[in-house]
Design an enzyme around this catalytic site. Structure first.
Site, PDB file in Angstrom:
ATOM      1  N   LYS A 274       5.667  -5.626   6.118  1.00 25.21           N
ATOM      2  CA  LYS A 274       6.315  -5.153   6.242  1.00 25.21           C
ATOM      3  C   LYS A 274       6.029  -4.233   7.286  1.00 25.21           C
ATOM      4  CE  LYS A 274       4.034  -1.548   4.313  1.00 25.21           C
ATOM      5  NZ  LYS A 274       4.428  -0.045   5.198  1.00 25.21           N
ATOM      6  N   ASN A 275       5.711  -4.302   8.246  1.00 23.47           N
ATOM      7  CA  ASN A 275       5.728  -3.552   9.070  1.00 23.47           C
ATOM      8  C   ASN A 275       5.710  -4.067  10.514  1.00 23.47           C
ATOM      9  OD1 ASN A 275       3.564  -1.745   8.007  1.00 23.47           O
ATOM     10  ND2 ASN A 275       1.691  -2.048   8.752  1.00 23.47           N
TER      11      ASN A 275
ATOM     12  N   ILE B 215       2.027  12.119  16.540  1.00 24.92           N
ATOM     13  CA  ILE B 215       3.585  11.137  17.423  1.00 24.92           C
ATOM     14  C   ILE B 215       3.196  11.634  18.080  1.00 24.92           C
ATOM     15  CG2 ILE B 215       4.458  11.010  15.054  1.00 24.92           C
ATOM     16  CD1 ILE B 215       6.447  12.578  16.315  1.00 24.92           C
TER      17      ILE B 215
ATOM     18  N   ARG C 252       5.162  -0.242  -2.543  1.00 17.64           N
ATOM     19  CA  ARG C 252       5.938   0.590  -0.862  1.00 17.64           C
ATOM     20  C   ARG C 252       5.359  -0.883  -0.276  1.00 17.64           C
ATOM     21  NH1 ARG C 252       2.790   4.532   1.857  1.00 17.64           N
ATOM     22  NH2 ARG C 252       4.061   3.803   3.548  1.00 17.64           N
TER      23      ARG C 252
ATOM     24  N   ASP D 128      -6.151  -1.290   7.719  1.00 13.84           N
ATOM     25  CA  ASP D 128      -5.189  -1.715   6.588  1.00 13.84           C
ATOM     26  C   ASP D 128      -6.022  -2.588   5.529  1.00 13.84           C
ATOM     27  OD1 ASP D 128      -3.266   0.063   7.048  1.00 13.84           O
ATOM     28  OD2 ASP D 128      -1.935  -1.692   7.682  1.00 13.84           O
TER      29      ASP D 128
ATOM     30  N   ARG E 257      -2.041  11.190  11.705  1.00 11.27           N
ATOM     31  CA  ARG E 257      -1.380  10.469  12.516  1.00 11.27           C
ATOM     32  C   ARG E 257      -0.476  10.898  13.672  1.00 11.27           C
ATOM     33  NH1 ARG E 257       0.250   5.913   8.631  1.00 11.27           N
ATOM     34  NH2 ARG E 257       0.483   7.640   6.662  1.00 11.27           N
TER      35      ARG E 257
ATOM     36  N   CYS F 122       1.451   7.568   3.621  1.00 12.93           N
ATOM     37  CA  CYS F 122       0.305   7.926   2.811  1.00 12.93           C
ATOM     38  C   CYS F 122      -0.849   8.044   3.626  1.00 12.93           C
ATOM     39  CB  CYS F 122      -0.364   6.424   3.045  1.00 12.93           C
ATOM     40  SG  CYS F 122      -0.062   4.850   1.910  1.00 12.93           S
TER      41      CYS F 122
END
Length: 431
Positions: free
Chosen positions: A22-23, A124, A398, A306, A122, A117
């Site tokens: 996914k990432n 930027i 997700r 993760d 986080r 989530c």
């Protein structure tokens, strides 16, 4: 509201095939904006975050054709807008990749601040630092990042203050069409960084050093179309590895790159489990009695943040005391209160959890508070005595494609239900 209901206590056995990462896929989808030619992306996971990204592409004028469930063809020649205004895009973290791609191709971008989530801050700031170094003016207005480079982007030497996966990918997306030679230092080295770089190179970009501390990019005038397959998902694979260990099962996990799983393999081996490695598969056999160990999350090739909740659930069933240190996100232990409902014994102080293993969990009703915590609670439910209900599974959806179906194929008694009537019916069936 959809929820998972399961009856635990049965070791998982069999084979499971891992989907695309996914990432990696999220960065690759955004990268398709960098060319006017057709881009075909294969091995896409059919999960919510990916589908939201593809819908956002359509919104700004790209043509997206789903060739099949795991393949999409994207044509960005018709992109007429650099402004993404979609209530759903705010709910996923990867929305910020559109900034780098639109800025790189169209020299302008107006993109909502990222969501995702709630596992900790986080920021930027490193993304913005990189865009400004490449010659863009960047402001945050009305919850959106607005970036513009009226005279185009130019090369730069950028040093990231902290290792950031998102900033590394975003700056790569912006720099591949910038004139000159860009150097990015102190970059992230995760497998999906390498995958995005390989994808861009397959389009004619000139990127070297992905997977090392320094990435060098020589800008090109244009990129062409490509057909590219996304790498297997390291975190999905690790989740099933922990499921095998926690349920004392035996699972052959196929379509993986074993090297990407080395940090997870190492911890499972320390616990006394058996792990067999093959060219494109790993097999995990859970030991009846497992030993405690200590885990600290770190950027790749360290233990992935993760995988921290899934590994913590596994350690919570080990014979002894383990210590888990979370060095990436400060709010990643919120699931501990949910796991306590199932009989775990975990104490959290700051970014450290002390886990005293218990012999078994008992079924309970719990909430999935984020993507990986939700997967961890499903593992706990499959290892528990009795019936467990995991609610708010939209988080799990997700990032995991048909999670319950893959688990059912391994012998799990688990069902996806969307009403209390269905839930009661299934409870009677498995009770």
């Amino acid at each position: 509201m959809e929820q998972f209901i399961m009856k635990g206590g049965t070791p998982l056995h069999g084979e499971v095939v891992i989907g695309g990462a996914k990432n990696a896929a999220l960065g690759i989808i955004a990268g398709a904006l960098l060319t006017d030619e057709d881009v075909i992306i294969e091995n896409l996971p059919d999960v919510r975050d990916i589908n939201v990204m593809l819908e956002a592409l359509k919104e700004i004028g790209a043509v997206v054709e789903r060739i099949d469930r795991h393949t999409a063809k994207i044509s960005a020649v018709g992109v007429t807008s650099v402004s993404i205004d979609d209530e759903y895009i705010r709910k996923i973290r990867a929305s910020y990749y559109f900034i780098g791609a639109l800025l790189g191709k169209h020299h302008m971008a107006d993109v909502p601040l990222p969501g995702g989530c709630a596992i900790g801050s986080r920021p930027i700031d490193q993304h913005i630092k990189g865009f400004r170094a490449l010659g863009a003016k960047v402001e945050i207005r009305n919850g959106c990042v607005q970036a513009a480079a009226s005279e185009g982007l130019h090369s730069s030497h950028i040093y990231l203050d902290v290792v950031s996966v998102g900033a590394t990918i975003n700056i790569m997306l912006a720099a591949v069409l910038a004139e000159g030679r860009t150097i990015i230092e102190n970059v992230a080295k995760e497998p999906h960084i390498v995958d995005v770089a390989n994808f861009l190179n397959s389009m004619g970009a000139n990127i070297k050093g992905a997977g090392t501390d320094t990435i060098r990019i020589r800008g090109v005038r244009r990129l062409h179309g490509t057909t590219y397959a996304v790498i297997p998902d390291q975190i999905e694979a690790g989740t099933f590895m922990c499921a095998a260990a926690a349920t004392r099962g035996d699972i052959l996990i196929k379509n993986v790159i074993p090297k990407h799983l080395e940090s997870i393999t190492a911890k499972l081996l320390e616990m006394g489990n058996t792990v067999y490695e093959y060219d494109e598969a790993v097999r995990v056999v859970g030991a009846p009695v497992q030993h405690p160990t200590d885990v600290k999350t770190l950027p790749y090739p360290g233990f992935p943040t993760d995988m921290q909740p899934q590994m913590s659930v596994t350690l919570a069933l080990a014979d002894g005391t383990s210590v888990v240190t979370e060095s990436i996100f400060e709010n990643r232990f919120k699931y501990v209160d949910e796991l306590a409902r199932m009989g775990s014994n975990i104490k959290v102080e700051g970014n450290v959890s002390v886990i005293d293993g218990v012999k078994r969990f008992t079924g309970a009703s719990v909430n999935a508070l984020d993507l990986r915590a939700g997967a961890a609670l499903v593992i706990a439910g499959l290892a528990a005595d009795g019936i467990t209900t995991v609610r708010d599974i939209v988080y799990i959806q997700r990032g995991y494609e048909h999670f319950e179906q893959k688990l059912q194929a391994l012998g799990a008694q688990i069902e996806l239900v969307d009403s209390e009537r269905e839930a009661q019916k299934f409870r009677m069936k498995i009770g």
